[in-house]
Design a protein around this motif. Structure first.
Motif, PDB file in Angstrom:
ATOM      1  N   GLU A 252       2.495 -37.565 -34.791  1.00 35.96           N
ATOM      2  CA  GLU A 252       2.616 -37.386 -33.360  1.00 35.96           C
ATOM      3  C   GLU A 252       1.584 -38.259 -32.660  1.00 35.96           C
ATOM      4  O   GLU A 252       0.405 -38.221 -32.984  1.00 35.96           O
ATOM      5  N   GLU A 253       2.028 -39.032 -31.710  1.00 32.66           N
ATOM      6  CA  GLU A 253       1.133 -39.921 -30.975  1.00 32.66           C
ATOM      7  C   GLU A 253       0.467 -39.155 -29.833  1.00 32.66           C
ATOM      8  O   GLU A 253       1.114 -38.359 -29.148  1.00 32.66           O
ATOM      9  N   ILE A 254      -0.812 -39.406 -29.641  1.00 33.85           N
ATOM     10  CA  ILE A 254      -1.575 -38.757 -28.573  1.00 33.85           C
ATOM     11  C   ILE A 254      -2.059 -39.832 -27.616  1.00 33.85           C
ATOM     12  O   ILE A 254      -2.632 -40.840 -28.039  1.00 33.85           O
ATOM     13  N   ALA A 255      -1.849 -39.620 -26.329  1.00 35.38           N
ATOM     14  CA  ALA A 255      -2.292 -40.574 -25.319  1.00 35.38           C
ATOM     15  C   ALA A 255      -3.814 -40.591 -25.262  1.00 35.38           C
ATOM     16  O   ALA A 255      -4.476 -39.565 -25.497  1.00 35.38           O
ATOM     17  N   VAL A 256      -4.379 -41.744 -24.954  1.00 34.92           N
ATOM     18  CA  VAL A 256      -5.833 -41.892 -24.883  1.00 34.92           C
ATOM     19  C   VAL A 256      -6.428 -40.876 -23.910  1.00 34.92           C
ATOM     20  O   VAL A 256      -7.491 -40.299 -24.168  1.00 34.92           O
ATOM     21  N   GLU A 257      -5.746 -40.633 -22.811  1.00 39.08           N
ATOM     22  CA  GLU A 257      -6.246 -39.699 -21.809  1.00 39.08           C
ATOM     23  C   GLU A 257      -6.341 -38.266 -22.341  1.00 39.08           C
ATOM     24  O   GLU A 257      -7.085 -37.443 -21.818  1.00 39.08           O
ATOM     25  N   GLU A 258      -5.559 -37.964 -23.363  1.00 40.90           N
ATOM     26  CA  GLU A 258      -5.537 -36.614 -23.922  1.00 40.90           C
ATOM     27  C   GLU A 258      -6.505 -36.435 -25.095  1.00 40.90           C
ATOM     28  O   GLU A 258      -6.624 -35.342 -25.632  1.00 40.90           O
ATOM     29  N   MET A 259      -7.179 -37.507 -25.489  1.00 43.11           N
ATOM     30  CA  MET A 259      -8.121 -37.426 -26.612  1.00 43.11           C
ATOM     31  C   MET A 259      -9.328 -36.575 -26.235  1.00 43.11           C
ATOM     32  O   MET A 259      -9.807 -36.626 -25.110  1.00 43.11           O
ATOM     33  N   ASP A 260      -9.807 -35.825 -27.175  1.00 37.85           N
ATOM     34  CA  ASP A 260     -11.015 -35.027 -26.998  1.00 37.85           C
ATOM     35  C   ASP A 260     -12.197 -35.870 -27.480  1.00 37.85           C
ATOM     36  O   ASP A 260     -12.614 -35.791 -28.628  1.00 37.85           O
ATOM     37  N   TRP A 261     -12.724 -36.708 -26.581  1.00 36.42           N
ATOM     38  CA  TRP A 261     -13.761 -37.669 -26.965  1.00 36.42           C
ATOM     39  C   TRP A 261     -15.046 -36.992 -27.396  1.00 36.42           C
ATOM     40  O   TRP A 261     -15.791 -37.525 -28.214  1.00 36.42           O
ATOM     41  N   ALA A 262     -15.320 -35.801 -26.884  1.00 32.00           N
ATOM     42  CA  ALA A 262     -16.524 -35.074 -27.311  1.00 32.00           C
ATOM     43  C   ALA A 262     -16.415 -34.686 -28.789  1.00 32.00           C
ATOM     44  O   ALA A 262     -17.416 -34.572 -29.482  1.00 32.00           O
ATOM     45  N   TYR A 263     -15.190 -34.498 -29.269  1.00 32.13           N
ATOM     46  CA  TYR A 263     -14.977 -34.185 -30.679  1.00 32.13           C
ATOM     47  C   TYR A 263     -15.035 -35.447 -31.537  1.00 32.13           C
ATOM     48  O   TYR A 263     -15.589 -35.444 -32.631  1.00 32.13           O
ATOM     49  N   HIS A 264     -14.473 -36.530 -31.041  1.00 36.21           N
ATOM     50  CA  HIS A 264     -14.310 -37.735 -31.852  1.00 36.21           C
ATOM     51  C   HIS A 264     -15.510 -38.673 -31.849  1.00 36.21           C
ATOM     52  O   HIS A 264     -15.634 -39.499 -32.751  1.00 36.21           O
ATOM     53  N   VAL A 265     -16.349 -38.602 -30.851  1.00 36.87           N
ATOM     54  CA  VAL A 265     -17.537 -39.468 -30.784  1.00 36.87           C
ATOM     55  C   VAL A 265     -18.749 -38.570 -30.568  1.00 36.87           C
ATOM     56  O   VAL A 265     -18.906 -37.962 -29.518  1.00 36.87           O
ATOM     57  N   ASN A 266     -19.584 -38.486 -31.586  1.00 37.85           N
ATOM     58  CA  ASN A 266     -20.737 -37.585 -31.556  1.00 37.85           C
ATOM     59  C   ASN A 266     -22.029 -38.371 -31.632  1.00 37.85           C
ATOM     60  O   ASN A 266     -22.228 -39.144 -32.572  1.00 37.85           O
ATOM     61  N   VAL A 267     -22.910 -38.182 -30.653  1.00 36.41           N
ATOM     62  CA  VAL A 267     -24.265 -38.703 -30.752  1.00 36.41           C
ATOM     63  C   VAL A 267     -25.091 -37.549 -31.295  1.00 36.41           C
ATOM     64  O   VAL A 267     -25.275 -36.533 -30.623  1.00 36.41           O
ATOM     65  N   GLU A 268     -25.517 -37.711 -32.531  1.00 36.70           N
ATOM     66  CA  GLU A 268     -26.229 -36.622 -33.209  1.00 36.70           C
ATOM     67  C   GLU A 268     -27.649 -36.515 -32.671  1.00 36.70           C
ATOM     68  O   GLU A 268     -28.335 -37.525 -32.496  1.00 36.70           O
ATOM     69  N   PRO A 269     -28.092 -35.308 -32.396  1.00 37.32           N
ATOM     70  CA  PRO A 269     -29.446 -35.131 -31.847  1.00 37.32           C
ATOM     71  C   PRO A 269     -30.513 -35.443 -32.887  1.00 37.32           C
ATOM     72  O   PRO A 269     -30.258 -35.392 -34.093  1.00 37.32           O
ATOM     73  N   SER A 270     -31.691 -35.764 -32.388  1.00 41.12           N
ATOM     74  CA  SER A 270     -32.830 -35.946 -33.298  1.00 41.12           C
ATOM     75  C   SER A 270     -33.099 -34.625 -33.996  1.00 41.12           C
ATOM     76  O   SER A 270     -32.716 -33.556 -33.518  1.00 41.12           O
ATOM     77  N   SER A 271     -33.754 -34.687 -35.126  1.00 39.62           N
ATOM     78  CA  SER A 271     -33.927 -33.496 -35.946  1.00 39.62           C
ATOM     79  C   SER A 271     -35.052 -32.604 -35.431  1.00 39.62           C
ATOM     80  O   SER A 271     -36.077 -33.072 -34.945  1.00 39.62           O
ATOM     81  N   GLY A 272     -34.836 -31.329 -35.525  1.00 41.01           N
ATOM     82  CA  GLY A 272     -35.864 -30.356 -35.214  1.00 41.01           C
ATOM     83  C   GLY A 272     -36.141 -30.176 -33.734  1.00 41.01           C
ATOM     84  O   GLY A 272     -35.671 -30.915 -32.885  1.00 41.01           O
TER      85      GLY A 272
END
Length: 112
Positions: free
Chosen positions: A1-21
């Motif tokens: 199933e194709e998903i339109a770019v506008e419908e993408m959950d970018w918070a799920y797909h692109v993660n900036v990982e926090p610094s540790s601790g």
């Protein structure tokens, strides 16, 4: 199933990982190894596209790490190498392939 770019959950797909601790310490190689182990060992949510990017921009040595986690159902190793090389390298990308062994031709039933 194709998903339109506008419908993408970018918070799920692109993660900036926090610094540790709590003190925002840089990531050590050991912490990165543990993160990768957890990332690749865990189950994937099959209700969403099977890829995620993770950016760690605070390694202890001053470097950054970008991780692309793609399920094997999306592509095998060689095809994913070709895809990633085309994203980062300039010019034409040539994906190395193992040479094919030539087999002797089988006689045809139509040959005399």
């Amino acid at each position: 199933e194709e998903i339109a770019v506008e419908e993408m959950d970018w918070a799920y797909h692109v993660n900036v990982e926090p610094s540790s601790g709590a003190n925002c310490k840089p990531w050590s190689q050991e912490l990165l190894n543990d993160f990768l182990s957890d990332l690749y060992g865990g189950a994937k949510d099959i209700s969403k596209p099977l890829f995620r990017f993770h950016l760690i921009d605070n390694m202890a040595d001053g470097s950054s790490v970008m991780i692309l986690n793609v399920d094997h159902a999306v592509g095998d190793g060689i095809s994913m190498i070709g895809l990633l090389m085309s994203l980062y390298d300039e010019g034409k990308v040539v994906v190395p392939r193992a040479p094919c062994a030539k087999r002797p031709a089988k006689p045809s039933v139509f040959q005399k």
